[in-house]
Design a protein around this motif. Structure first.
Motif, mmCIF file in Angstrom:
data_model
loop_
_atom_site.group_PDB
_atom_site.id
_atom_site.type_symbol
_atom_site.label_atom_id
_atom_site.label_comp_id
_atom_site.label_asym_id
_atom_site.label_seq_id
_atom_site.Cartn_x
_atom_site.Cartn_y
_atom_site.Cartn_z
ATOM 1 N N SER A 75 0.810 -1.225 0.000
ATOM 2 C CA SER A 75 0.000 0.000 0.000
ATOM 3 C C SER A 75 0.837 1.266 0.000
ATOM 4 C CB SER A 75 -0.941 -0.005 1.211
ATOM 5 O OG SER A 75 -1.824 -1.100 1.156
ATOM 6 N N ALA A 76 1.829 1.356 0.884
ATOM 7 C CA ALA A 76 2.622 2.584 0.983
ATOM 8 C C ALA A 76 3.384 2.849 -0.299
ATOM 9 C CB ALA A 76 3.583 2.488 2.172
ATOM 10 N N ALA A 77 3.976 1.800 -0.896
ATOM 11 C CA ALA A 77 4.717 1.982 -2.144
ATOM 12 C C ALA A 77 3.783 2.431 -3.264
ATOM 13 C CB ALA A 77 5.424 0.687 -2.521
ATOM 14 N N ARG A 78 2.593 1.814 -3.350
ATOM 15 C CA ARG A 78 1.641 2.184 -4.398
ATOM 16 C C ARG A 78 1.169 3.622 -4.225
ATOM 17 N NH1 ARG A 78 -1.635 -3.467 -3.889
ATOM 18 N NH2 ARG A 78 -0.499 -4.638 -5.493
ATOM 19 N N ASN A 79 0.802 3.993 -3.007
ATOM 20 C CA ASN A 79 0.271 5.331 -2.771
ATOM 21 C C ASN A 79 1.317 6.403 -3.071
ATOM 22 O OD1 ASN A 79 -2.143 4.199 -1.981
ATOM 23 N ND2 ASN A 79 -1.688 4.289 0.207
ATOM 24 N N ASN A 80 2.555 6.166 -2.624
ATOM 25 C CA ASN A 80 3.602 7.155 -2.863
ATOM 26 C C ASN A 80 3.980 7.234 -4.334
ATOM 27 O OD1 ASN A 80 4.744 8.513 -0.331
ATOM 28 N ND2 ASN A 80 4.525 6.390 0.334
ATOM 29 N N PHE A 81 3.985 6.090 -5.009
ATOM 30 C CA PHE A 81 4.316 6.148 -6.431
ATOM 31 C C PHE A 81 3.204 6.837 -7.219
ATOM 32 C CE2 PHE A 81 5.134 4.771 -10.744
ATOM 33 C CZ PHE A 81 6.506 4.936 -10.826
ATOM 34 N N SER A 82 1.958 6.636 -6.808
ATOM 35 C CA SER A 82 0.855 7.351 -7.466
ATOM 36 C C SER A 82 0.995 8.862 -7.288
ATOM 37 C CB SER A 82 -0.495 6.886 -6.903
ATOM 38 O OG SER A 82 -0.861 5.631 -7.431
ATOM 39 N N ARG A 83 1.413 9.294 -6.090
ATOM 40 C CA ARG A 83 1.625 10.725 -5.867
ATOM 41 C C ARG A 83 2.759 11.255 -6.743
ATOM 42 N NH1 ARG A 83 -0.239 9.597 -0.507
ATOM 43 N NH2 ARG A 83 1.800 8.851 0.184
ATOM 44 N N PHE A 84 3.844 10.472 -6.843
ATOM 45 C CA PHE A 84 4.961 10.880 -7.691
ATOM 46 C C PHE A 84 4.522 10.963 -9.153
ATOM 47 C CE2 PHE A 84 8.305 9.104 -10.532
ATOM 48 C CZ PHE A 84 9.104 10.237 -10.608
ATOM 49 N N ALA A 85 3.815 9.946 -9.620
ATOM 50 C CA ALA A 85 3.358 9.939 -11.014
ATOM 51 C C ALA A 85 2.361 11.055 -11.263
ATOM 52 C CB ALA A 85 2.738 8.577 -11.352
ATOM 53 N N GLY A 86 1.451 11.280 -10.304
ATOM 54 C CA GLY A 86 0.457 12.331 -10.468
ATOM 55 C C GLY A 86 1.061 13.716 -10.529
ATOM 56 N N SER A 87 2.260 13.871 -9.972
ATOM 57 C CA SER A 87 2.928 15.172 -10.009
ATOM 58 C C SER A 87 3.672 15.399 -11.316
ATOM 59 C CB SER A 87 3.918 15.282 -8.842
ATOM 60 O OG SER A 87 5.068 14.488 -9.079
ATOM 61 N N GLY A 89 6.273 13.825 -12.132
ATOM 62 C CA GLY A 89 7.690 13.635 -11.861
ATOM 63 C C GLY A 89 8.292 14.710 -10.983
ATOM 64 N N ASP A 90 7.492 15.663 -10.528
ATOM 65 C CA ASP A 90 8.026 16.755 -9.707
ATOM 66 C C ASP A 90 8.201 16.367 -8.239
ATOM 67 O OD1 ASP A 90 8.158 18.497 -11.864
ATOM 68 O OD2 ASP A 90 6.098 19.206 -11.565
ATOM 69 N N ASP A 91 7.367 15.460 -7.738
ATOM 70 C CA ASP A 91 7.383 15.110 -6.319
ATOM 71 C C ASP A 91 8.423 14.021 -6.066
ATOM 72 O OD1 ASP A 91 6.896 14.553 -3.689
ATOM 73 O OD2 ASP A 91 4.752 14.130 -3.932
ATOM 74 N N ARG A 92 9.672 14.426 -5.971
ATOM 75 C CA ARG A 92 10.763 13.473 -5.787
ATOM 76 C C ARG A 92 10.727 12.804 -4.401
ATOM 77 N NH1 ARG A 92 13.996 11.831 -9.961
ATOM 78 N NH2 ARG A 92 15.643 11.535 -8.398
ATOM 79 N N ARG A 93 10.176 13.504 -3.406
ATOM 80 C CA ARG A 93 10.077 12.886 -2.084
ATOM 81 C C ARG A 93 9.186 11.639 -2.136
ATOM 82 N NH1 ARG A 93 9.851 17.447 2.724
ATOM 83 N NH2 ARG A 93 11.818 18.484 2.203
ATOM 84 N N SER A 94 8.099 11.730 -2.882
ATOM 85 C CA SER A 94 7.206 10.573 -2.991
ATOM 86 C C SER A 94 7.885 9.436 -3.748
ATOM 87 C CB SER A 94 5.900 10.971 -3.683
ATOM 88 O OG SER A 94 5.109 11.772 -2.822
ATOM 89 N N LEU A 95 8.704 9.769 -4.747
ATOM 90 C CA LEU A 95 9.464 8.727 -5.437
ATOM 91 C C LEU A 95 10.387 8.027 -4.449
ATOM 92 C CD1 LEU A 95 10.584 7.183 -7.883
ATOM 93 C CD2 LEU A 95 12.132 9.117 -8.292
ATOM 94 N N GLY A 96 11.101 8.812 -3.636
ATOM 95 C CA GLY A 96 11.995 8.218 -2.644
ATOM 96 C C GLY A 96 11.256 7.325 -1.672
ATOM 97 N N ARG A 97 10.099 7.809 -1.180
ATOM 98 C CA ARG A 97 9.323 6.998 -0.236
ATOM 99 C C ARG A 97 8.824 5.714 -0.901
ATOM 100 N NH1 ARG A 97 6.734 12.154 0.713
ATOM 101 N NH2 ARG A 97 7.685 13.188 2.531
ATOM 102 N N ALA A 98 8.396 5.816 -2.174
ATOM 103 C CA ALA A 98 7.886 4.643 -2.883
ATOM 104 C C ALA A 98 8.955 3.573 -3.000
ATOM 105 C CB ALA A 98 7.383 5.044 -4.271
#
Length: 300
Positions: A75-87, A89-98
């Protein structure tokens, strides 16, 4: 994302390392289902196991069923990667968390993540073994050893396509599909990496080819595990391409660092050590990716 084998994602209850990933070492059962040494003793007495002749055959020994993992581990990896993709590619923190959550929680750590690579480990070892032979003896001799000498002198993309069935035999499982699709992606990446001629391949170019393959395999494994179809991607094709390029670059930096630390071992590879070497590279790469993800998540 770049693999045709993408699907809806692993269910959380599946084992961390499915038992079918490493079943090559299981001893074959006798044709009648009895243990291989279940016959009578030479003197005509009881069989070696002490059972009477008319006793039913003992059931074959099976590996234990892997324990069921945490059903929420993706769940955490999916949610954070969705945030990164939805941005876009701007939300690098979410990529790192994913990436960090994927390695540490979803996959159960770097060692287990490497074990989950399954067919990609075998494919990577066969690719690296062939490349090592090409560097040592030349492309023609390396191809002749595989009865593919008819490919000698052909464009490098044609040679690699001809190697596909050797490097990653086609199969029906998602695991085998990941290994094969990663190899096809690697062929497409060769020209961009400046590798256009297998004759005269250098040790540095050999490392680059393997680096490309391992990167594509890890990316495909991650996207299939978290579920490319359950991640919200940008509708703009340019943003989607940017998201994928950033993920690929992130993973490649981890693989490159792992290969750099193992440069001496790579130079001394022998055929019987290639598979273990590839397994270590995957494990080290996942460990580095988790650290990189934590740093990115902190905004450093």
């Amino acid at each position: 994302m770049g693999t045709s084998s993408a699907f809806g994602g692993q269910s959380g209850g599946t084992p961390l390392v499915p038992s079918w990933l490493d079943d090559d070492g299981a001893p074959p059962a006798a044709p009648n289902g009895a243990p291989p040494d279940g016959g009578a003793s030479p003197d005509g007495g009881l069989p070696a196991d002490g059972a009477p002749p008319d006793a039913p055959p003992a059931p074959p020994v099976r590996p234990p069923v892997p324990p069921i993992a945490d059903p929420t581990r993706f769940s955490a990896a999916r949610n954070n990667f969705s945030r990164f993709a939805g941005s876009g590619g701007d939300d690098r923190r979410s990529l790192g968390r994913a990436v960090s959550h994927y390695v540490g929680s979803s996959a159960g750590g770097a060692r287990t993540a490497a074990a989950r690579m399954g067919s990609a480990r075998g494919a990577g070892s066969r690719l690296l073994g062939f490349l090592s032979d090409a560097v040592a003896r030349g492309a023609t001799e390396a191809l002749r050893a595989l009865n593919l000498d008819g490919l000698a002198g052909r464009p490098i993309e044609e040679i690699f396509l001809g190697l596909a069935d050797y490097v990653c035999p086609d199969g029906g499982s998602i695991d085998e599909g990941i290994a094969r699709e990663a190899f096809i992606e690697t062929i497409a990446d060769l020209a961009g990496a400046g590798i256009t001629d297998l004759d005269g391949l250098t040790a540095d170019q050999m490392q680059t080819v393997f680096e490309l393959y391992a990167t594509n395999a890890i990316e495909a494994r991650l996207c299939n595990d978290i579920g490319a179809k359950t991640v919200t991607l940008p509708t703009d094709s340019r943003e989607a391409a940017r998201v994928q390029a950033q993920l690929n670059d992130f993973i490649r930096r981890g693989v490159a660092d792992a290969l750099t630390t193992a440069r001496a071992a790579a130079a001394a590879l022998t055929p019987d050590r290639v598979l273990a070497f590839v397994g270590r590279i995957y494990e080290q790469a996942f460990g580095i990716l988790q650290i990189m993800g934590d740093v990115e998540a902190e905004g450093a």
